[in-house]
Design a protein around this motif. Structure first.
Motif, short mmCIF file in Angstrom:
data_model
loop_
_atom_site.label_atom_id
_atom_site.label_comp_id
_atom_site.label_asym_id
_atom_site.label_seq_id
_atom_site.Cartn_x
_atom_site.Cartn_y
_atom_site.Cartn_z
N THR A 116 0.47 -1.00 -0.09
CA THR A 116 0.15 0.16 0.09
C THR A 116 0.70 1.42 -0.01
O THR A 116 2.39 1.33 0.34
CB THR A 116 -1.28 0.07 1.27
OG1 THR A 116 -0.14 0.05 2.29
CG2 THR A 116 -2.02 -0.84 1.44
N TYR A 165 -4.11 2.97 1.67
CA TYR A 165 -4.63 1.98 2.03
C TYR A 165 -4.48 1.72 0.13
O TYR A 165 -5.56 0.69 -0.18
CB TYR A 165 -5.64 1.40 2.80
CG TYR A 165 -4.85 1.43 4.19
CD1 TYR A 165 -4.39 0.10 4.67
CD2 TYR A 165 -4.87 2.77 5.24
CE1 TYR A 165 -3.96 0.57 6.03
CE2 TYR A 165 -4.80 2.95 6.39
CZ TYR A 165 -3.81 1.00 6.56
OH TYR A 165 -3.55 1.42 8.06
N HIS A 166 -4.94 2.44 -0.25
CA HIS A 166 -4.75 2.06 -1.74
C HIS A 166 -3.15 1.09 -2.54
O HIS A 166 -2.31 1.47 -1.61
CB HIS A 166 -5.26 3.03 -2.32
CG HIS A 166 -6.18 3.81 -2.81
ND1 HIS A 166 -7.07 4.16 -1.87
CD2 HIS A 166 -7.15 4.66 -4.19
CE1 HIS A 166 -8.48 4.24 -2.09
NE2 HIS A 166 -8.38 4.45 -3.37
N VAL A 208 -9.28 0.92 -2.03
CA VAL A 208 -8.78 0.44 -1.10
C VAL A 208 -8.48 -0.75 -1.23
O VAL A 208 -8.89 -1.78 -2.51
CB VAL A 208 -9.56 0.49 0.00
CG1 VAL A 208 -8.99 0.07 1.09
CG2 VAL A 208 -9.28 2.09 0.12
N ALA A 255 -10.34 1.82 6.68
CA ALA A 255 -10.45 2.66 5.54
C ALA A 255 -11.34 1.90 4.88
O ALA A 255 -11.93 2.30 3.85
CB ALA A 255 -8.73 2.03 4.81
N GLU A 265 -14.31 3.40 2.56
CA GLU A 265 -14.86 2.95 0.96
C GLU A 265 -16.28 2.18 0.65
O GLU A 265 -16.93 2.46 0.30
CB GLU A 265 -13.61 1.90 0.89
CG GLU A 265 -14.10 1.46 -1.02
CD GLU A 265 -14.55 2.35 -1.65
OE1 GLU A 265 -14.38 2.64 -2.28
OE2 GLU A 265 -13.29 3.72 -1.51
#
Length: 333
Positions: free
Chosen positions: A72, A118-119, A210, A323, A327
């Motif tokens: 990430t 957290y992508h 995410v 996260a 999302e």
């Protein structure tokens, strides 16, 4: 476009000197039990200058570990903060031209490429990934690495022999992967100026999202297909003639592309349709190439000792859960 490292960066890469207040965000690892499988496929597109997935051949894999999620933004950010590491050079991005891409100055931490910590991290090269893995290994006393191409495909297939781990129908991909679907089509069409047929499903994400938002495969791994493509250790070979049969990375007799050594990435990305989202499809890139068109990496290590869920892994999992909840809330609106 080679990376440059300051003296401080080199020292930090060689010594476990990380002193951040927050715990090191360690990957959540899954042990993949070894076995034998048929690697490759005759169903993928063929191009003389692009790696194909033939011939189908038997490979024996030793047990190893693979991270549950793609690496990430936040994990890579800790490395950069600790070392001062610089990712030099342009990063490819979607664009309205004949090729559909162009070089840009935005890097891995630009808001467009890193909507959250957290992508999956993108705009990092094979060289950048190795620098991160070397640093992370020094911090932990473990030996983190990229998976071999064979290890990657074995994990992505998760014991299945169908075109996709869920079956043969690409419309089922949206349950398991972030791909070029009904959500992605209008956004990507605006960026590229091109219309093309989407996968007939909706994963609720236009670009990357995410990690871990979709169902895991049978081995407990998320996003093996779609979201960001994943670099592996192997250099480019245009087919599997002479490939190792023991699951090791194939790093000799590399096939050049316009005079440059290329490496393999797997798994497709948010911009891939049915062909590219197959676990057998092979992509290539330069060692120092960076791209926001879906190229990141996932961490592997040898299966030595027991998996330890320490504070760093728990911190990562706790942050990821928050996260993912945010999302899901966004998608529900």
């Amino acid at each position: 476009m080679k990376k440059t490292l300051s003296l401080l960066s080199m020292l930090m890469l060689g010594c476990p000197l990380f002193a951040a207040t927050d715990p090191l965000l360690l990957p959540s690892m899954v042990t993949i039990k070894g076995g034998e499988f048929a690697m490759g496929s005759t169903a993928n597109p063929k191009n003389d200058d692009y790696p194909v997935s033939e011939p189908v051949h038997t490979v024996n894999i030793q047990s190893y570990r693979l991270s549950r999620y793609e690496t990430t933004v936040g994990q890579f950010r800790q490395f950069v903060a600790a070392t001062g590491y610089k990712t030099d050079g342009d990063c490819w991005k979607l664009a309205a031209n004949d090729w559909g891409m162009e070089g840009g100055k935005t890097g891995w931490d630009a808001a467009v490429n890193a909507p959250s910590d957290y992508h999956p991290v993108m705009c990092v090269s094979w060289d950048d990934a190795h620098a991160y893995l070397q640093w992370l290994s020094k911090q932990t006393g473990r030996h983190f690495r990229l998976p071999s191409e064979a290890e990657w495909e074995y994990a992505a297939r998760a014991g299945t022999g169908t075109r996709y781990p869920h079956g043969d129908d690409p419309a089922g991909l949206c349950q398991y992967a972030n791909v070029f679907d009904r959500s992605g089509k209008p956004v990507i069409a605006r960026l590229t100026g091109k219309e093309r047929k989407e996968i007939d499903c909706d994963d609720q994400a236009a670009l990357t999202t995410v990690v871990g938002m979709y169902a895991a495969n049978a081995y407990g791994l998320h996003d093996m297909l779609g979201n960001a493509g994943e670099l592996v250790e192997d250099c480019q070979h245009l087919n599997y003639e002479g490939a190792p049969k023991n699951g090791a990375a194939w790093a000799s007799d590399c096939k050049l592309f316009h005079g440059s050594v290329m490496v393999i990435h797997r798994g497709g990305n948010y911009n891939n349709g049915p062909a590219g989202a197959s676990p057998t499809y092979r992509g290539h890139t330069g060692k120092d190439n960076r791209s926001s068109v879906g190229e990141g990496f996932r961490i592997a290590e040898d299966a030595v000792g027991d998996i330890v869920q320490d504070a760093g892994t728990r911190a990562f999992d706790t942050g990821l859960a928050a996260a993912q909840a945010a999302e899901r809330s966004r998608r529900a609106k």
